[in-house]
Design a protein around this motif. Structure first.
Motif, PDB file in Angstrom:
ATOM      1  N   LEU A 133       0.832  -1.200   0.000  1.00 45.52           N
ATOM      2  CA  LEU A 133       0.000   0.000   0.000  1.00 45.52           C
ATOM      3  C   LEU A 133       0.867   1.250   0.000  1.00 45.52           C
ATOM      4  CD1 LEU A 133      -3.068   0.660   0.124  1.00 45.52           C
ATOM      5  CD2 LEU A 133      -2.790   0.942   2.589  1.00 45.52           C
ATOM      6  N   PHE A 134       1.956   1.242   0.785  1.00 46.59           N
ATOM      7  CA  PHE A 134       2.877   2.369   0.819  1.00 46.59           C
ATOM      8  C   PHE A 134       3.536   2.587  -0.546  1.00 46.59           C
ATOM      9  CE2 PHE A 134       3.588   1.933   5.642  1.00 46.59           C
ATOM     10  CZ  PHE A 134       2.663   2.937   5.889  1.00 46.59           C
ATOM     11  N   LEU A 135       3.801   1.501  -1.249  1.00 44.72           N
ATOM     12  CA  LEU A 135       4.431   1.600  -2.566  1.00 44.72           C
ATOM     13  C   LEU A 135       3.449   2.033  -3.651  1.00 44.72           C
ATOM     14  CD1 LEU A 135       6.746  -1.564  -2.644  1.00 44.72           C
ATOM     15  CD2 LEU A 135       7.372   0.805  -2.136  1.00 44.72           C
ATOM     16  N   GLY A 136       2.155   2.106  -3.308  1.00 43.70           N
ATOM     17  CA  GLY A 136       1.157   2.526  -4.285  1.00 43.70           C
ATOM     18  C   GLY A 136       0.753   1.442  -5.260  1.00 43.70           C
ATOM     19  N   LYS A 137       1.001   0.173  -4.894  1.00 41.05           N
ATOM     20  CA  LYS A 137       0.689  -0.915  -5.817  1.00 41.05           C
ATOM     21  C   LYS A 137      -0.796  -1.041  -6.096  1.00 41.05           C
ATOM     22  CE  LYS A 137       1.378  -5.852  -6.600  1.00 41.05           C
ATOM     23  NZ  LYS A 137       1.970  -7.119  -6.114  1.00 41.05           N
ATOM     24  N   PHE A 138      -1.622  -0.662  -5.120  1.00 39.36           N
ATOM     25  CA  PHE A 138      -3.070  -0.821  -5.281  1.00 39.36           C
ATOM     26  C   PHE A 138      -3.769   0.482  -5.686  1.00 39.36           C
ATOM     27  CE2 PHE A 138      -1.848  -3.770  -1.727  1.00 39.36           C
ATOM     28  CZ  PHE A 138      -1.865  -4.924  -2.488  1.00 39.36           C
ATOM     29  N   TYR A 139      -2.981   1.531  -5.978  1.00 36.70           N
ATOM     30  CA  TYR A 139      -3.592   2.825  -6.278  1.00 36.70           C
ATOM     31  C   TYR A 139      -4.445   2.762  -7.537  1.00 36.70           C
ATOM     32  CZ  TYR A 139      -4.033   7.880  -6.761  1.00 36.70           C
ATOM     33  OH  TYR A 139      -4.534   9.151  -6.863  1.00 36.70           O
ATOM     34  N   THR A 140      -3.966   2.043  -8.540  1.00 35.51           N
ATOM     35  CA  THR A 140      -4.743   1.803  -9.755  1.00 35.51           C
ATOM     36  C   THR A 140      -5.034   0.309  -9.858  1.00 35.51           C
ATOM     37  OG1 THR A 140      -2.707   1.616 -11.067  1.00 35.51           O
ATOM     38  CG2 THR A 140      -3.772   3.770 -10.986  1.00 35.51           C
ATOM     39  N   PRO A 141      -6.178  -0.073 -10.436  1.00 32.60           N
ATOM     40  CA  PRO A 141      -6.538  -1.497 -10.526  1.00 32.60           C
ATOM     41  C   PRO A 141      -5.508  -2.307 -11.304  1.00 32.60           C
ATOM     42  CG  PRO A 141      -8.437  -0.106 -11.002  1.00 32.60           C
ATOM     43  CD  PRO A 141      -7.240   0.803 -10.952  1.00 32.60           C
ATOM     44  N   ASN A 142      -5.208  -3.497 -10.785  1.00 26.83           N
ATOM     45  CA  ASN A 142      -4.299  -4.432 -11.445  1.00 26.83           C
ATOM     46  C   ASN A 142      -4.935  -5.805 -11.500  1.00 26.83           C
ATOM     47  OD1 ASN A 142      -1.690  -2.815 -11.717  1.00 26.83           O
ATOM     48  ND2 ASN A 142      -2.127  -2.574  -9.541  1.00 26.83           N
ATOM     49  N   GLU A 143      -4.613  -6.549 -12.534  1.00 27.87           N
ATOM     50  CA  GLU A 143      -5.140  -7.906 -12.658  1.00 27.87           C
ATOM     51  C   GLU A 143      -4.165  -8.900 -12.027  1.00 27.87           C
ATOM     52  OE1 GLU A 143      -6.008  -8.792 -16.734  1.00 27.87           O
ATOM     53  OE2 GLU A 143      -8.110  -8.213 -16.492  1.00 27.87           O
ATOM     54  N   GLU A 144      -4.724  -9.877 -11.325  1.00 30.57           N
ATOM     55  CA  GLU A 144      -3.934 -10.953 -10.745  1.00 30.57           C
ATOM     56  C   GLU A 144      -4.697 -12.262 -10.906  1.00 30.57           C
ATOM     57  OE1 GLU A 144      -3.072 -10.240  -6.656  1.00 30.57           O
ATOM     58  OE2 GLU A 144      -1.913  -8.403  -7.018  1.00 30.57           O
ATOM     59  N   LYS A 145      -3.956 -13.326 -11.013  1.00 30.73           N
ATOM     60  CA  LYS A 145      -4.567 -14.645 -11.007  1.00 30.73           C
ATOM     61  C   LYS A 145      -4.464 -15.182  -9.593  1.00 30.73           C
ATOM     62  CE  LYS A 145      -4.572 -19.205 -13.221  1.00 30.73           C
ATOM     63  NZ  LYS A 145      -3.874 -20.118 -14.175  1.00 30.73           N
ATOM     64  N   ARG A 146      -5.622 -15.473  -8.978  1.00 29.07           N
ATOM     65  CA  ARG A 146      -5.639 -15.853  -7.574  1.00 29.07           C
ATOM     66  C   ARG A 146      -6.591 -17.019  -7.324  1.00 29.07           C
ATOM     67  NH1 ARG A 146      -2.838 -12.243  -4.585  1.00 29.07           N
ATOM     68  NH2 ARG A 146      -3.501 -13.334  -2.700  1.00 29.07           N
TER      69      ARG A 146
ATOM     70  N   ALA B 297      -9.422  -4.225  -2.142  1.00 23.77           N
ATOM     71  CA  ALA B 297     -10.581  -4.994  -2.602  1.00 23.77           C
ATOM     72  C   ALA B 297     -10.248  -5.782  -3.868  1.00 23.77           C
ATOM     73  CB  ALA B 297     -11.764  -4.067  -2.867  1.00 23.77           C
ATOM     74  N   TYR B 298     -10.856  -6.972  -3.956  1.00 22.90           N
ATOM     75  CA  TYR B 298     -10.759  -7.804  -5.156  1.00 22.90           C
ATOM     76  C   TYR B 298     -12.117  -7.816  -5.841  1.00 22.90           C
ATOM     77  CZ  TYR B 298      -6.394  -9.580  -3.148  1.00 22.90           C
ATOM     78  OH  TYR B 298      -5.128  -9.690  -2.627  1.00 22.90           O
ATOM     79  N   HIS B 299     -12.110  -7.698  -7.155  1.00 24.38           N
ATOM     80  CA  HIS B 299     -13.343  -7.721  -7.927  1.00 24.38           C
ATOM     81  C   HIS B 299     -13.204  -8.739  -9.056  1.00 24.38           C
ATOM     82  CE1 HIS B 299     -13.332  -3.270  -6.606  1.00 24.38           C
ATOM     83  NE2 HIS B 299     -14.125  -3.941  -5.786  1.00 24.38           N
ATOM     84  N   GLY B 300     -14.304  -9.364  -9.409  1.00 20.08           N
ATOM     85  CA  GLY B 300     -14.268 -10.262 -10.551  1.00 20.08           C
ATOM     86  C   GLY B 300     -15.166 -11.473 -10.388  1.00 20.08           C
ATOM     87  N   ASP B 301     -15.404 -12.139 -11.499  1.00 18.39           N
ATOM     88  CA  ASP B 301     -16.293 -13.305 -11.519  1.00 18.39           C
ATOM     89  C   ASP B 301     -15.720 -14.480 -10.737  1.00 18.39           C
ATOM     90  OD1 ASP B 301     -18.705 -14.664 -12.699  1.00 18.39           O
ATOM     91  OD2 ASP B 301     -17.116 -15.958 -13.522  1.00 18.39           O
ATOM     92  N   THR B 302     -14.396 -14.529 -10.611  1.00 18.92           N
ATOM     93  CA  THR B 302     -13.760 -15.616  -9.859  1.00 18.92           C
ATOM     94  C   THR B 302     -14.282 -15.674  -8.427  1.00 18.92           C
ATOM     95  OG1 THR B 302     -11.742 -15.444 -11.186  1.00 18.92           O
ATOM     96  CG2 THR B 302     -11.556 -16.514  -9.038  1.00 18.92           C
ATOM     97  N   ILE B 303     -14.417 -14.508  -7.797  1.00 18.61           N
ATOM     98  CA  ILE B 303     -14.885 -14.450  -6.414  1.00 18.61           C
ATOM     99  C   ILE B 303     -16.332 -14.912  -6.327  1.00 18.61           C
ATOM    100  CG2 ILE B 303     -15.238 -12.926  -4.428  1.00 18.61           C
ATOM    101  CD1 ILE B 303     -13.053 -11.130  -5.571  1.00 18.61           C
ATOM    102  N   ASN B 304     -17.159 -14.421  -7.248  1.00 20.58           N
ATOM    103  CA  ASN B 304     -18.571 -14.834  -7.245  1.00 20.58           C
ATOM    104  C   ASN B 304     -18.712 -16.335  -7.442  1.00 20.58           C
ATOM    105  OD1 ASN B 304     -19.333 -12.138  -6.972  1.00 20.58           O
ATOM    106  ND2 ASN B 304     -19.384 -11.822  -9.187  1.00 20.58           N
ATOM    107  N   THR B 305     -17.895 -16.887  -8.341  1.00 26.01           N
ATOM    108  CA  THR B 305     -17.972 -18.324  -8.616  1.00 26.01           C
ATOM    109  C   THR B 305     -17.578 -19.142  -7.397  1.00 26.01           C
ATOM    110  OG1 THR B 305     -17.497 -17.958 -10.971  1.00 26.01           O
ATOM    111  CG2 THR B 305     -17.128 -20.178 -10.109  1.00 26.01           C
ATOM    112  N   ALA B 306     -16.510 -18.735  -6.705  1.00 25.30           N
ATOM    113  CA  ALA B 306     -16.087 -19.446  -5.498  1.00 25.30           C
ATOM    114  C   ALA B 306     -17.187 -19.431  -4.446  1.00 25.30           C
ATOM    115  CB  ALA B 306     -14.808 -18.818  -4.940  1.00 25.30           C
TER     116      ALA B 306
END
Length: 366
Positions: free
Chosen positions: A167-180, A296-305
């Protein structure tokens, strides 16, 4: 010759890594704090007391005392998190914290006096050293650093291990895609338990379960959210799939609940039982909120789980996972039984789901 349970080894290894991260955090924190103090007091200022050291000498002291104080603070934090926190009343916790502060100050004085003697051979006695002019300001600084590091530790726990740094590095400041990988873990018969125990005692039960969850899951897992009596756990895809960590976490938690059966029966008259659904896929991660920030995480993956978990009762299984995730797992520790293609609420198509069961604990001979 003796046998070891792989799950047990995983729990011990995970706990040791978590402890090492805490020790490392406090060692680095205290060292940087003393280096900062050396800069403030050693460049462009003059000591008021009898002990006068230049900047380089102060750095010797900082790099000696810092790691030692970090070890003490880290050990105290580990003891608090694993043995004390939530086990005693807040009044007793504050009293223990007060005693620790006094002991911490005494140890600091002894370490500082010994370090000064080692490097500079000072001639004053320890009582004169402890009460030297300007010592009060140093003690206040030490207490402030101790408080700040404790607060940072709590914030890190609230955001999820390692996320504060990102968070300090600003990694989440703009949306990024991840495989989780995401796991939705739900307490079964929650309505009946709430009616039986009452809201206060039921909340204590849920709290106890989630404390055990934090102990049981490996350090490579992140508890994303608690939603009522449900917990959402996530891994980056490589970590979650490696060694079937996402499945082992569920059975480690189940094993710990079984080991504490007597405790739960004595205090709540039941042994909590959880069911889970797991899925893997692409999600978006970002920082949300202006006055209350959250990762926060967003996406269909979360809904499916979440929808997969909702099928556990209907399909009579304690652990379900998607075929997508099953195809990425290479395991001899678990059996997968195809439950067919099922329709999930809120999704147009069907998804193939598999039930998971253990082949039995893997044993190694040493």
């Amino acid at each position: 010759m003796f046998e070891k349970d792989n799950f047990g080894n995983m729990d011990v290894s995970s706990k040791n890594r978590r402890r090492w991260r805490i020790i490392r955090f406090y060692c680095i924190g205290w060292t940087l704090a003393f280096v900062f103090l050396s800069i403030v007091r050693g460049i462009g200022t003059e000591e008021l007391g009898k002990l006068k050291f230049d900047f380089v000498s102060s750095l010797y002291i900082a790099f000696t005392i810092g790691p030692l104080m970090g070890l003490i603070s880290g050990a105290a934090q580990i003891l608090t998190e694993e043995r004390i926190y939530k086990r005693i009343t807040i009044r007793k916790l504050l009293f223990i914290r007060f005693l620790f502060t006094i002991l911490f100050t005494v140890v600091l004085i002894l370490l500082a006096y010994g370090t000064y003697q080692l490097y500079f051979g000072i001639s004053i006695d320890i009582f004169s050293f402890a009460s030297d002019r300007g010592s009060g300001a140093i003690y206040f600084y030490v207490f402030s650093v101790d408080l700040m590091l404790s607060v940072l530790r709590q914030v890190n726990l609230m955001l999820g291990e390692g996320n504060l740094y990102k968070l300090f590095l600003g990694k989440f400041y703009t949306p990024n895609e991840e495989k989780r990988v995401f796991m939705f873990l739900d307490l079964q018969s929650s309505t009946e338990l709430a009616e039986k125990l009452g809201h206060i005692k039921y909340s204590m039960l849920v709290q106890e379960c989630f404390n055990d969850l934090g102990t049981a899951i490996p350090d490579n897992a992140q508890i994303y959210q608690y939603v009522g009596d449900e917990a959402v756990i996530t891994w980056d895809s490589n970590t979650g799939i490696e060694n079937q960590n996402c499945l082992q976490a569920f059975y480690s938690f189940k094993k710990l609940l079984a080991e504490r059966e007597d405790f739960y029966m004595k205090n709540y008259g039941c042994v909590p039982f959880f069911k889970a659904g797991v899925h893997v896929g692409i999600v978006t991660v970002t920082e949300v909120g202006k006055y209350k920030k959250e990762i926060a995480y967003h996406g269909d993956t979360i809904n499916t789980a979440a929808r997969i978990q909702g099928k556990c009762n209907e399909l009579g299984s304690e652990l379900l996972l998607s075929e997508t995730l099953k195809n990425e797992l290479l395991s001899k520790r678990f059996r997968f039984t195809e439950m067919g293609a099922v329709a999930l609420k809120g999704k147009k198509g069907k998804i193939t789901i598999h039930s998971v069961s253990q082949n039995g604990p893997q044993k190694a001979i040493a």
